[in-house]
Design a protein around this motif. Structure first.
Motif, PDB file in Angstrom:
ATOM      1  N   PRO A  10       0.803  -1.222   0.000  1.00 43.23           N
ATOM      2  CA  PRO A  10       0.000   0.000   0.000  1.00 43.23           C
ATOM      3  C   PRO A  10       0.836   1.271   0.000  1.00 43.23           C
ATOM      4  N   ALA A  11       0.250   2.333  -0.541  1.00 39.19           N
ATOM      5  CA  ALA A  11       0.855   3.659  -0.464  1.00 39.19           C
ATOM      6  C   ALA A  11       0.702   4.205   0.947  1.00 39.19           C
ATOM      7  N   LYS A  12       1.530   5.200   1.261  1.00 37.78           N
ATOM      8  CA  LYS A  12       1.375   5.950   2.509  1.00 37.78           C
ATOM      9  C   LYS A  12       1.317   7.433   2.182  1.00 37.78           C
ATOM     10  N   LEU A  13       0.673   8.174   3.062  1.00 41.07           N
ATOM     11  CA  LEU A  13       0.728   9.632   3.052  1.00 41.07           C
ATOM     12  C   LEU A  13       1.375  10.103   4.341  1.00 41.07           C
ATOM     13  N   ASN A  14       2.070  11.224   4.274  1.00 39.54           N
ATOM     14  CA  ASN A  14       2.513  11.922   5.481  1.00 39.54           C
ATOM     15  C   ASN A  14       1.485  13.009   5.770  1.00 39.54           C
ATOM     16  N   LEU A  15       0.677  12.818   6.810  1.00 41.93           N
ATOM     17  CA  LEU A  15      -0.371  13.801   7.111  1.00 41.93           C
ATOM     18  C   LEU A  15       0.238  15.135   7.516  1.00 41.93           C
ATOM     19  N   PHE A  16       1.396  15.096   8.151  1.00 46.05           N
ATOM     20  CA  PHE A  16       2.252  16.274   8.324  1.00 46.05           C
ATOM     21  C   PHE A  16       3.677  15.760   8.366  1.00 46.05           C
ATOM     22  N   LEU A  17       4.660  16.646   8.203  1.00 46.22           N
ATOM     23  CA  LEU A  17       6.054  16.223   8.237  1.00 46.22           C
ATOM     24  C   LEU A  17       6.902  17.404   8.711  1.00 46.22           C
ATOM     25  N   HIS A  18       7.397  17.306   9.939  1.00 47.96           N
ATOM     26  CA  HIS A  18       8.204  18.372  10.531  1.00 47.96           C
ATOM     27  C   HIS A  18       9.650  17.917  10.653  1.00 47.96           C
ATOM     28  N   ILE A  19      10.574  18.768  10.263  1.00 46.28           N
ATOM     29  CA  ILE A  19      12.005  18.522  10.461  1.00 46.28           C
ATOM     30  C   ILE A  19      12.406  19.259  11.732  1.00 46.28           C
ATOM     31  N   THR A  20      12.811  18.510  12.743  1.00 45.31           N
ATOM     32  CA  THR A  20      13.066  19.097  14.067  1.00 45.31           C
ATOM     33  C   THR A  20      14.544  19.254  14.395  1.00 45.31           C
ATOM     34  N   GLY A  21      15.428  18.745  13.552  1.00 42.15           N
ATOM     35  CA  GLY A  21      16.856  18.869  13.836  1.00 42.15           C
ATOM     36  C   GLY A  21      17.669  18.007  12.900  1.00 42.15           C
ATOM     37  N   ARG A  22      18.934  17.911  13.210  1.00 42.10           N
ATOM     38  CA  ARG A  22      19.849  17.142  12.355  1.00 42.10           C
ATOM     39  C   ARG A  22      20.891  16.473  13.228  1.00 42.10           C
ATOM     40  N   ARG A  23      21.134  15.189  12.989  1.00 40.06           N
ATOM     41  CA  ARG A  23      22.139  14.470  13.766  1.00 40.06           C
ATOM     42  C   ARG A  23      23.544  14.809  13.265  1.00 40.06           C
ATOM     43  N   PHE A 232      -9.971  23.203  -3.658  1.00 42.59           N
ATOM     44  CA  PHE A 232     -11.072  22.339  -3.237  1.00 42.59           C
ATOM     45  C   PHE A 232     -11.046  22.023  -1.743  1.00 42.59           C
ATOM     46  N   GLY A 233      -9.907  22.281  -1.083  1.00 40.32           N
ATOM     47  CA  GLY A 233      -9.806  21.930   0.329  1.00 40.32           C
ATOM     48  C   GLY A 233      -8.376  22.057   0.817  1.00 40.32           C
ATOM     49  N   GLU A 234      -8.032  21.290   1.852  1.00 41.38           N
ATOM     50  CA  GLU A 234      -6.711  21.326   2.484  1.00 41.38           C
ATOM     51  C   GLU A 234      -5.749  20.452   1.699  1.00 41.38           C
ATOM     52  N   ALA A 235      -4.972  21.056   0.806  1.00 37.09           N
ATOM     53  CA  ALA A 235      -4.035  20.314  -0.043  1.00 37.09           C
ATOM     54  C   ALA A 235      -2.638  20.374   0.550  1.00 37.09           C
ATOM     55  N   ARG A 236      -1.928  19.263   0.435  1.00 39.15           N
ATOM     56  CA  ARG A 236      -0.595  19.183   1.027  1.00 39.15           C
ATOM     57  C   ARG A 236       0.228  18.167   0.262  1.00 39.15           C
ATOM     58  N   MET A 237       1.537  18.402   0.188  1.00 38.23           N
ATOM     59  CA  MET A 237       2.448  17.445  -0.413  1.00 38.23           C
ATOM     60  C   MET A 237       2.730  16.328   0.584  1.00 38.23           C
ATOM     61  N   THR A 238       2.956  15.115   0.092  1.00 42.17           N
ATOM     62  CA  THR A 238       3.336  14.009   0.956  1.00 42.17           C
ATOM     63  C   THR A 238       4.830  13.729   0.837  1.00 42.17           C
ATOM     64  N   GLY A 239       5.450  13.405   1.958  1.00 49.94           N
ATOM     65  CA  GLY A 239       6.867  13.086   1.979  1.00 49.94           C
ATOM     66  C   GLY A 239       7.711  14.210   1.422  1.00 49.94           C
TER      67      GLY A 239
END
Length: 285
Positions: A10-23, A232-239
């Protein structure tokens, strides 16, 4: 010889995606919610009487030796001595570089299906550890349910996703993830959130995708897709892109958006699901 056909990836969507830091090693730390869809690739497995792993059909743009499906099968073979080989056919529907997890999902389905078919005996956590060697998204698909993810995407906690229809647009471009992660314009300091923040929010409008602005600048078709679907609504990019999605209030709304997209965009609808279709094949340790 035993076989297992029509195995969903199956496909997945990222409902949100936050970058919080970097190792220190350069890997980015993130928070996201992964949402499974009832739409994806199909894989077919036939056990061989020797130890060879073969992909028996052509997948445009993906050489057999570098295909995550072949690599996943060989990784499982290496982990459990004495396993036979397999012929694998991949029916691709998910685009490359679309942010839908296609290659990772194919690899996870391969690990789950062959673990069952070969009677290799590995538990879910062992398969997830193998999957992480192939990519950060692979463990999620083996995890088997919608998840709040942290770290580099491998720290997973089950959450309720969205029980609704989605419309997904394919802008027609392939977005290479490294191009987004390497951009100096990428936001890398979004304040961390808690699972309770997501669970208590209007989920289809929670947070943002920190990669979206960079992808839209580098690949204008992504920006056009977001703008069009956003009418049409709340559009967002995934990944990391390129696909763009919108949750719908009903299947009728999804159909209306698809009708408007006809002739303009490659688009499809899918229902959010709570569990991976192959979750029942697994055991936990």
């Amino acid at each position: 010889m035993p076989s297992l056909h029509d195995c969903p990836a199956p496909a997945k969507l990222n409902l949100f995606l936050h970058i919080t830091g970097r190792r220190e090693d350069g890997y980015h730390l993130l928070q996201t919610v992964f949402q499974l869809l009832d739409y994806g690739d199909l894989l077919h497995f036939d056990v061989r009487d020797d130890s060879a792993i073969r992909r028996v059909n052509d997948v445009p743009g993906v050489p057999e030796e570098t295909d995550l499906v072949v690599r996943a099968a060989r990784l499982l073979q290496a982990a459990v001595p004495g396993l036979p080989g397999a012929d694998i056919r991949v029916d691709k529907r998910l685009p490359m570089g679309g942010g839908l997890g296609g290659g990772s999902s194919d690899a996870a389905t391969t690990l789950m299906a062959l673990n069952h078919l070969w009677q290799a005996g590995l538990g879910r956590e062992e398969l997830m550890a193998l999957g992480l060697k192939l990519g950060a998204d692979v463990p999620f698909f083996i995890f088997g349910s919608n998840a709040f993810a942290e770290g580099v995407g491998e720290q997973l906690t089950a959450v309720d996703g969205l029980d609704c229809w989605f419309v997904v647009l394919e802008p027609g471009v392939s977005v290479p993830t490294p191009a987004i992660f390497c951009s100096p314009e990428l936001t890398r300091n979004t304040k961390p959130v808690r699972i309770a923040d997501f669970s208590g929010a209007l989920q289809n409008a929670f947070g943002k995708n920190d990669m979206q602005a960079v992808a839209a600048r580098l690949f204008p078709e992504v920006g056009k897709a977001i703008s069009w679907l956003g009418g049409f609504g709340e559009a967002r990019m995934t990944g990391s892109g390129a696909c763009v999605f919108m949750p719908c209030q009903s299947e009728q709304q999804a159909d209306a958006v698809l009708a408007a997209a006809s002739g303009k965009w490659k688009a499809w609808k899918a229902r959010g699901i709570a569990k991976h279709p192959l979750a029942g094949l697994q055991k936990s340790l």
